[in-house]
Design a protein around this motif. Structure first.
Motif, mmCIF file in Angstrom:
data_model
loop_
_atom_site.group_PDB
_atom_site.id
_atom_site.type_symbol
_atom_site.label_atom_id
_atom_site.label_comp_id
_atom_site.label_asym_id
_atom_site.label_seq_id
_atom_site.Cartn_x
_atom_site.Cartn_y
_atom_site.Cartn_z
ATOM 1 N N PHE A 249 0.818 -1.211 0.000
ATOM 2 C CA PHE A 249 0.000 0.000 0.000
ATOM 3 C C PHE A 249 0.856 1.267 0.000
ATOM 4 O O PHE A 249 0.334 2.380 -0.141
ATOM 5 C CB PHE A 249 -0.939 0.009 1.206
ATOM 6 C CG PHE A 249 -1.898 -1.156 1.214
ATOM 7 C CD1 PHE A 249 -2.932 -1.229 0.286
ATOM 8 C CD2 PHE A 249 -1.745 -2.191 2.121
ATOM 9 C CE1 PHE A 249 -3.800 -2.307 0.276
ATOM 10 C CE2 PHE A 249 -2.629 -3.270 2.121
ATOM 11 C CZ PHE A 249 -3.651 -3.338 1.193
ATOM 12 N N ARG A 250 2.159 1.100 0.169
ATOM 13 C CA ARG A 250 3.085 2.230 0.095
ATOM 14 C C ARG A 250 3.574 2.455 -1.341
ATOM 15 O O ARG A 250 3.684 3.587 -1.797
ATOM 16 C CB ARG A 250 4.301 1.986 0.992
ATOM 17 C CG ARG A 250 4.016 1.879 2.463
ATOM 18 C CD ARG A 250 5.304 1.645 3.243
ATOM 19 N NE ARG A 250 5.061 1.430 4.654
ATOM 20 C CZ ARG A 250 4.933 2.397 5.559
ATOM 21 N NH1 ARG A 250 5.055 3.663 5.171
ATOM 22 N NH2 ARG A 250 4.697 2.117 6.822
ATOM 23 N N LEU A 276 5.866 4.045 -8.447
ATOM 24 C CA LEU A 276 4.862 4.930 -7.867
ATOM 25 C C LEU A 276 3.734 5.070 -8.880
ATOM 26 O O LEU A 276 3.793 5.905 -9.782
ATOM 27 C CB LEU A 276 5.480 6.297 -7.561
ATOM 28 C CG LEU A 276 6.699 6.268 -6.626
ATOM 29 C CD1 LEU A 276 7.399 7.626 -6.626
ATOM 30 C CD2 LEU A 276 6.293 5.857 -5.222
ATOM 31 N N ASP A 278 0.872 6.230 -8.609
ATOM 32 C CA ASP A 278 -0.054 7.353 -8.432
ATOM 33 C C ASP A 278 0.619 8.714 -8.421
ATOM 34 O O ASP A 278 -0.037 9.743 -8.253
ATOM 35 C CB ASP A 278 -0.826 7.184 -7.113
ATOM 36 C CG ASP A 278 0.086 7.141 -5.897
ATOM 37 O OD1 ASP A 278 1.309 6.913 -6.088
ATOM 38 O OD2 ASP A 278 -0.396 7.334 -4.768
ATOM 39 N N ARG A 279 1.938 8.779 -8.613
ATOM 40 C CA ARG A 279 2.618 10.072 -8.551
ATOM 41 C C ARG A 279 4.011 9.974 -9.148
ATOM 42 O O ARG A 279 4.475 8.878 -9.493
ATOM 43 C CB ARG A 279 2.718 10.565 -7.099
ATOM 44 C CG ARG A 279 3.531 9.654 -6.185
ATOM 45 C CD ARG A 279 3.392 10.077 -4.725
ATOM 46 N NE ARG A 279 4.012 9.143 -3.818
ATOM 47 C CZ ARG A 279 5.152 9.365 -3.156
ATOM 48 N NH1 ARG A 279 5.797 10.526 -3.326
ATOM 49 N NH2 ARG A 279 5.629 8.466 -2.310
ATOM 50 N N ARG A 296 -0.676 4.484 1.325
ATOM 51 C CA ARG A 296 -1.711 5.161 0.538
ATOM 52 C C ARG A 296 -3.094 4.705 1.010
ATOM 53 O O ARG A 296 -3.292 3.514 1.271
ATOM 54 C CB ARG A 296 -1.518 4.846 -0.940
ATOM 55 C CG ARG A 296 -0.222 5.383 -1.518
ATOM 56 C CD ARG A 296 0.020 4.830 -2.907
ATOM 57 N NE ARG A 296 0.227 3.395 -2.866
ATOM 58 C CZ ARG A 296 0.437 2.627 -3.937
ATOM 59 N NH1 ARG A 296 0.427 3.185 -5.150
ATOM 60 N NH2 ARG A 296 0.612 1.331 -3.819
ATOM 61 N N THR A 297 -3.993 5.638 1.100
ATOM 62 C CA THR A 297 -5.353 5.307 1.552
ATOM 63 C C THR A 297 -6.317 5.180 0.404
ATOM 64 O O THR A 297 -7.482 4.857 0.595
ATOM 65 C CB THR A 297 -5.855 6.383 2.526
ATOM 66 O OG1 THR A 297 -5.834 7.658 1.889
ATOM 67 C CG2 THR A 297 -5.000 6.413 3.781
ATOM 68 N N LYS A 298 -5.871 5.478 -0.818
ATOM 69 C CA LYS A 298 -6.743 5.379 -1.982
ATOM 70 C C LYS A 298 -6.161 4.363 -2.968
ATOM 71 O O LYS A 298 -4.953 4.214 -3.065
ATOM 72 C CB LYS A 298 -6.873 6.742 -2.682
ATOM 73 C CG LYS A 298 -7.613 7.771 -1.825
ATOM 74 C CD LYS A 298 -7.765 9.041 -2.612
ATOM 75 C CE LYS A 298 -8.502 10.112 -1.791
ATOM 76 N NZ LYS A 298 -8.677 11.381 -2.529
#
Length: 298
Positions: A249-250, A276, A278-279, A296-298
């Motif tokens: 999740f990281r 990564l 998401d970024r 990450r929470t999403k």
């Protein structure tokens, strides 16, 4: 009288010379038995620490062996030459324990030669054997060759380089794998990794090598799971984050195992990259810790 004296003197001198020759060097009158024996013919074996201008071939013949100075242009550098047991009647086949053992020795030698795991750079290690006639004539070598590549992705081509690879990865080097930009979709669908300077925006980074166990090449999803788990452990050490259930999740991970053919001859080194999804970032994530790779929470 003078003629008689001359004859006697010549005879005496000849006698002295004969005695001297007989006592000097141990000559025994046989002109053939005092020559040193010719050395036995040796089977051909290539040298280590030299380069080849031609592309790598997995069979080495005496006719094709044309070593060049590594300071000049070349495509292949020989880092080690090993020897199979002389009693083997034929060269080991692909996938055999003997050939895997040769690759393992080449792997160790190549890493020592360049100063780090050779997979940490844009390098390819290959093993070459004698030809059939060469083996029949007594050659038992295996040659460990390194080549520089344009990339370690599928589209790799060999670079014509000048200069030896010795100690090439002991410190910072343009050969080293580092930050990358992915092209593709999901983790399994990531198609390419393109090297970028870590100061530029990127979403991936090489984190190290995981050595897979000696099992069949992965073909099913279940076969791939250990490779991802192994690379996550490499990633956690590189980034300084816990290797636990929250790791996925990281950050995601991209795995690059050797091809099926290389796997068959003993290559088990899997290149591992963090991703990564998401970024992007503008620096290396080595030692970033939990703050640099938050859950990450999403």
């Amino acid at each position: 009288m003078r003629r008689a004296m001359t004859t006697l003197l010549a005879t005496a001198v000849a006698a002295v010379l004969l005695v001297g020759c007989a006592s000097s060097g141990g000559l025994d009158g046989d002109l053939t038995d005092d020559w040193a024996a010719m050395p036995a013919a040796a089977a051909f074996a290539p040298a280590a620490g030299v380069c080849q201008a031609a592309d790598f071939t997995d069979v080495v013949t005496l006719a094709s062996y044309q070593p060049v100075d590594c300071a000049g242009p070349h495509r292949v550098e020989t880092v080690h030459v090993g020897v199979f047991p002389i009693e083997r009647a034929t060269a080991p086949a692909g996938g055999s324990a003997e050939l895997r053992g040769a690759f393992a020795e080449c792997d160790t030698r190549a890493t020592g030669y360049v100063g780090d795991d050779w997979r940490a750079g844009r390098l390819r290690l290959s093993v070459a054997l004698p030809s059939g006639p060469g083996w029949a004539a007594g050659s038992r070598f295996y040659r460990c060759d390194l080549s520089e590549l344009t990339t370690v992705e599928a589209a790799a081509t060999v670079v014509v380089r000048s200069g030896s690879l010795r100690d090439a990865l002991k410190g910072p080097s343009a050969l080293r794998l580092g930050c990358q930009q992915t092209r593709g979709g999901t983790v399994r669908g990531t198609q390419t990794l393109t090297p970028l300077e870590c100061g530029g925006r990127h979403d991936a980074e090489f984190v190290g090598v995981w050595r897979a166990p000696d099992k069949p090449y992965p073909t099913r999803d279940a076969d791939w799971a250990p490779l991802y788990d192994g690379c996550r452990s490499v990633l956690s050490r590189y980034a300084g984050v816990p290797d636990d259930a929250e790791l996925r999740f990281r950050v995601a991970v991209v795995v690059r195992p050797p091809g099926a053919g290389r796997w068959r001859v003993g290559d088990r080194g899997v290149r591992c990259y963090l991703w990564l999804s998401d970024r992007t970032v503008t620096g290396s994530l080595r030692g970033a810790g939990p703050a640099g790779l938050p859950v990450r929470t999403k």
